[in-house]
Design an enzyme around this catalytic site. Structure first.
Site, PDB file in Angstrom:
ATOM      1  N   ARG A  67       0.817  -1.218   0.000  1.00 16.27           N
ATOM      2  CA  ARG A  67       0.000   0.000   0.000  1.00 16.27           C
ATOM      3  C   ARG A  67       0.856   1.276   0.000  1.00 16.27           C
ATOM      4  O   ARG A  67       0.362   2.359  -0.272  1.00 16.27           O
ATOM      5  CB  ARG A  67      -0.935  -0.016   1.227  1.00 16.27           C
ATOM      6  CG  ARG A  67      -2.083  -0.993   1.092  1.00 16.27           C
ATOM      7  CD  ARG A  67      -2.836  -1.173   2.410  1.00 16.27           C
ATOM      8  NE  ARG A  67      -2.132  -2.079   3.325  1.00 16.27           N
ATOM      9  CZ  ARG A  67      -2.534  -2.374   4.564  1.00 16.27           C
ATOM     10  NH1 ARG A  67      -3.640  -1.831   5.032  1.00 16.27           N
ATOM     11  NH2 ARG A  67      -1.836  -3.199   5.315  1.00 16.27           N
TER      12      ARG A  67
ATOM     13  N   ASN B 145      37.399  23.444  -5.388  1.00 15.96           N
ATOM     14  CA  ASN B 145      38.008  22.322  -4.665  1.00 15.96           C
ATOM     15  C   ASN B 145      38.067  21.036  -5.478  1.00 15.96           C
ATOM     16  O   ASN B 145      38.611  20.048  -5.018  1.00 15.96           O
ATOM     17  CB  ASN B 145      37.237  22.051  -3.363  1.00 15.96           C
ATOM     18  CG  ASN B 145      35.764  21.772  -3.614  1.00 15.96           C
ATOM     19  OD1 ASN B 145      35.204  22.247  -4.594  1.00 15.96           O
ATOM     20  ND2 ASN B 145      35.152  21.014  -2.742  1.00 15.96           N
TER      21      ASN B 145
ATOM     22  N   GLU C 158     -11.354  -7.757  11.476  1.00 14.79           N
ATOM     23  CA  GLU C 158     -10.740  -6.851  10.493  1.00 14.79           C
ATOM     24  C   GLU C 158     -11.831  -6.131   9.700  1.00 14.79           C
ATOM     25  O   GLU C 158     -12.768  -6.768   9.201  1.00 14.79           O
ATOM     26  CB  GLU C 158      -9.827  -7.640   9.550  1.00 14.79           C
ATOM     27  CG  GLU C 158      -8.594  -8.195  10.228  1.00 14.79           C
ATOM     28  CD  GLU C 158      -7.763  -7.151  10.966  1.00 14.79           C
ATOM     29  OE1 GLU C 158      -7.416  -6.127  10.371  1.00 14.79           O
ATOM     30  OE2 GLU C 158      -7.479  -7.359  12.160  1.00 14.79           O
TER      31      GLU C 158
ATOM     32  N   THR D  11      -0.066 -11.866   9.433  1.00 19.63           N
ATOM     33  CA  THR D  11       0.581 -11.649  10.740  1.00 19.63           C
ATOM     34  C   THR D  11       0.599 -12.930  11.584  1.00 19.63           C
ATOM     35  O   THR D  11       1.519 -13.143  12.376  1.00 19.63           O
ATOM     36  CB  THR D  11      -0.136 -10.519  11.508  1.00 19.63           C
ATOM     37  OG1 THR D  11      -1.546 -10.780  11.511  1.00 19.63           O
ATOM     38  CG2 THR D  11       0.122  -9.171  10.880  1.00 19.63           C
TER      39      THR D  11
HETATM   40  C1  UD1 Z   1      -2.813  -5.048  11.544  1.00 19.26           C
HETATM   41  C2  UD1 Z   1      -3.886  -5.813  12.328  1.00 19.26           C
HETATM   42  C3  UD1 Z   1      -5.003  -4.837  12.693  1.00 19.26           C
HETATM   43  C4  UD1 Z   1      -4.428  -3.690  13.514  1.00 19.26           C
HETATM   44  C5  UD1 Z   1      -3.265  -3.013  12.778  1.00 19.26           C
HETATM   45  C6  UD1 Z   1      -2.551  -2.059  13.722  1.00 19.26           C
HETATM   46  C7  UD1 Z   1      -3.888  -8.116  11.519  1.00 19.26           C
HETATM   47  C8  UD1 Z   1      -4.564  -9.125  10.684  1.00 19.26           C
HETATM   48  N1  UD1 Z   1      -4.420  -6.875  11.513  1.00 19.26           N
HETATM   49  O1  UD1 Z   1      -3.412  -4.592  10.351  1.00 19.26           O
HETATM   50  O2  UD1 Z   1      -6.005  -5.487  13.467  1.00 19.26           O
HETATM   51  O3  UD1 Z   1      -5.453  -2.763  13.801  1.00 19.26           O
HETATM   52  O4  UD1 Z   1      -2.291  -3.992  12.334  1.00 19.26           O
HETATM   53  O5  UD1 Z   1      -1.647  -1.247  13.021  1.00 19.26           O
HETATM   54  O6  UD1 Z   1      -2.908  -8.424  12.183  1.00 19.26           O
HETATM   55  N2  UD1 Z   1       3.641  -8.446   8.463  1.00 19.26           N
HETATM   56  C9  UD1 Z   1       4.486  -9.528   8.372  1.00 19.26           C
HETATM   57  N3  UD1 Z   1       4.110 -10.581   7.602  1.00 19.26           N
HETATM   58  C10 UD1 Z   1       2.917 -10.627   6.966  1.00 19.26           C
HETATM   59  C11 UD1 Z   1       2.053  -9.526   7.074  1.00 19.26           C
HETATM   60  C12 UD1 Z   1       2.430  -8.442   7.851  1.00 19.26           C
HETATM   61  O7  UD1 Z   1       5.564  -9.546   8.968  1.00 19.26           O
HETATM   62  O8  UD1 Z   1       2.662 -11.626   6.290  1.00 19.26           O
HETATM   63  C13 UD1 Z   1       4.065  -7.300   9.289  1.00 19.26           C
HETATM   64  C14 UD1 Z   1       4.153  -5.993   8.507  1.00 19.26           C
HETATM   65  O9  UD1 Z   1       5.477  -5.719   8.140  1.00 19.26           O
HETATM   66  C15 UD1 Z   1       3.635  -4.965   9.506  1.00 19.26           C
HETATM   67  C16 UD1 Z   1       2.793  -5.759  10.497  1.00 19.26           C
HETATM   68  O10 UD1 Z   1       3.069  -7.103  10.274  1.00 19.26           O
HETATM   69  O11 UD1 Z   1       4.693  -4.350  10.205  1.00 19.26           O
HETATM   70  C17 UD1 Z   1       1.304  -5.527  10.355  1.00 19.26           C
HETATM   71  O12 UD1 Z   1       0.915  -5.861   9.029  1.00 19.26           O
HETATM   72  P1  UD1 Z   1      -0.020  -4.896   8.181  1.00 19.26           P
HETATM   73  O13 UD1 Z   1      -0.192  -5.474   6.844  1.00 19.26           O
HETATM   74  O14 UD1 Z   1       0.469  -3.509   8.274  1.00 19.26           O
HETATM   75  O15 UD1 Z   1      -1.392  -5.057   8.991  1.00 19.26           O
HETATM   76  P2  UD1 Z   1      -2.557  -3.989   9.110  1.00 19.26           P
HETATM   77  O16 UD1 Z   1      -3.413  -4.089   7.909  1.00 19.26           O
HETATM   78  O17 UD1 Z   1      -2.041  -2.668   9.458  1.00 19.26           O
HETATM   79 MG    MG Z   2      -0.160  -1.853   9.405  1.00 18.10          MG
END
Ligand code: UD1
Ligand code: MG
Length: 448
Positions: free
Chosen positions: A25, A372, A159, A86
């Site tokens: 994104r 220089n 979510e 995550t």
């Molecule tokens: C996530 C949470 C959401 C929360 C928000 C807070 C989930 C499903 N959702 O959403 O409830 O409100 O964070 O900011 O967890 N990452 C990995 N591997 C992956 C996917 C993500 O390491 O496969 C890491 C990303 O680098 C990031 C973090 O996990 O730092 C969160 O992932 P992101 O995709 O940003 O989740 P959000 O949509 O923000």
């Molecule tokens: Mg996030």
């Protein structure tokens, strides 16, 4: 080891930071978690904040592109080759846990504004699963929403991208959790793939924990501290908040910002009390400003040290290891690179000073340029104490202008100049008597 405890009884804690995935994104070539806020990568902000926990192990789950990145050097790195969510990332992190780890703190690397004090609050929770929630002012935000029972214990996290209706719940998920490891190891194999996204969500652990009668707890924190950065718009919002925090800290320490919202200050800037910073100033990385200095409007500083009561700008550019000593003055449209400007020296107008030393009390006239660079190598210019460089002079390095010397305006200096000598290097002036009268007469005859 605490007296009387066996090795197996010692409780240890670990932090797992999720930093994998590219961050689609963001629509950026740079990995999301390396984007900087106030000059520090988001991931580093999180790594610094968790230091408050004094954890026995810090694990980062990361993408293959970051595996050998310097930023991860003090952590145990686990690579998540494909970003399957995550929950999947957490599973990988848990596999890396040392034995005797009893409690795991889970954080996302895209929340650079987090306050270590909020993380500390998680430590005191006795529940099996604790989650940080935030009361959202703006219900359109895309954070997961925490559902609680009548006693305010979390029962599920939903979510919003899969169910718009949950946006009516104002309790947002900050993405920071504490788990008891025993429970985590039992529940993780039961996490299911979300059929719509194809990902496994760490957030589903809450509902799973409830079905297995584990205790959950909610810790409330300020929404601002957990702003999740998923787009460049959110990155700019995080920057704005961080800038406000940084400048507030400096102002409370006695630094005067004329219009603070117009200036940028890097996280590592040191600024002494009594210093005045006018509007539109950029204070980039590695800048040290002592007391009672003046940084006038629209100046751009990085990698420099400004000593007591020195004056910079307006419209000055200092970069690449510059020292401006006490009471020295750098004026408008002056660029200084890799140089030392000694006490009471002045370069007030329209100059380039590169790879030079300027002695105490020297005066650099308007339009002076140090040459220089010959296209291959850089050379040094040494300007002694109390030297006067006349306006529009060109100093071709390597060159030494000794103490007390004068350089006549408009000179091109290619040879060293001795102490207290005058160097002139320009064509001799000629004057033609009454030339203008005959010139005008010729033209008025031609045009009549
Ligand atoms: C996530 C949470 C959401 C929360 C928000 C807070 C989930 C499903 N959702 O959403 O409830 O409100 O964070 O900011 O967890 N990452 C990995 N591997 C992956 C996917 C993500 O390491 O496969 C890491 C990303 O680098 C990031 C973090 O996990 O730092 C969160 O992932 P992101 O995709 O940003 O989740 P959000 O949509 O923000
Ligand atoms: Mg996030």
């Amino acid at each position: 080891m605490v007296l009387g405890q066996t090795l197996a009884q010692i409780k240890m804690k670990a932090v797992i930071i999720l930093s994998a995935g590219h961050g689609k994104r963001m629509k950026s070539v740079l990995s999301k978690v390396l984007h900087k806020v106030a000059g520090k990568p988001m991931l580093q902000w999180v790594l610094d904040a968790v230091k408050i926990l004094n954890a026995d192990q810090v694990i980062t789950v990361t993408s293959p592109e970051l595996e050998s990145h310097e930023i991860l050097k003090d952590t145990d790195v686990v690579v998540q080759a494909v970003p399957l969510g995550t929950g999947d990332a957490l599973k990988l992190g848990v596999q890396k846990l040392k034995s005797n780890i009893d409690k795991v703190f889970l954080l996302c690397a895209d929340t650079p504004l987090l306050d270590p004090k909020d993380i500390k609050k998680l430590e005191h929770s006795k529940a099996d699963l604790t989650v940080i929630g935030m009361q959202l002012n703006d219900l359109s935000k895309s954070y997961g929403r925490i559902e609680c029972n009548s006693e305010c214990h979390p029962v599920a996290i939903r979510e919003t991208k899969h169910n718009e209706k949950v946006k009516n719940i104002s309790l947002g998920n900050a993405g920071v959790y504490a788990f008891r490891v025993e429970m985590l190891k039992e529940l993780l194999p039961h996490l299911k793939i979300n059929t719509e996204s194809g990902e496994i969500y760490a957030t589903d652990l809450v509902e799973l924990a409830i079905t297995k009668s584990y205790k959950t707890e909610l810790v409330i924190a300020d929404e601002e501290n957990f702003l999740g950065v998923n787009t460049l718009v959110e990155l700019s919002q995080a920057e704005k908040i961080m800038q406000h925090r940084i400048k507030t800290r400096h102002m409370l320490n006695g630094v005067q910002f004329m219009l603070p919202e117009t200036s940028y200050v890097n996280y590592d800037a040191e600024i002494g009390a009594g210093t005045i910073i006018e509007q539109g100033v950029h204070i980039g990385e590695n800048v040290h400003i002592a007391k009672n200095a003046k940084i006038l409007g629209f100046s751009y500083l990085s990698n420099c040290t400004i000593e007591n009561a020195a004056s910079i700008g307006p419209f000055a550019h200092l970069r690449g290891n510059v020292v401006v000593e006490e009471h020295a003055s750098i004026g408008n449209f002056v660029e200084v690179k890799g140089s030392t400007i000694s006490k009471n020296a002045k370069a007030k107008h329209l100059s380039y000073i590169g790879d030079a030393t300027v002695g105490e009390g020297a005066n650099i006239g308007a339009g002076t340029i140090t040459c220089n660079y010959n296209g291959f190598e850089k050379f040094k210019t040494h300007i002694g104490k109390n030297v006067m460089i006349g306006a529009n002079s060109t100093l071709v390095a390597p060159v030494m202008i000794s103490d007390g010397a004068y350089i006549a305006a408009g000179s091109v200096i290619t040879e060293d100049v001795g102490p207290n000598n005058l160097a002139i290097s320009r064509t001799q002036q000629q004057e033609k008597n009454a030339w203008a009268l005959s010139f005008r007469a010729k033209y008025s005859k031609k045009l009549s």
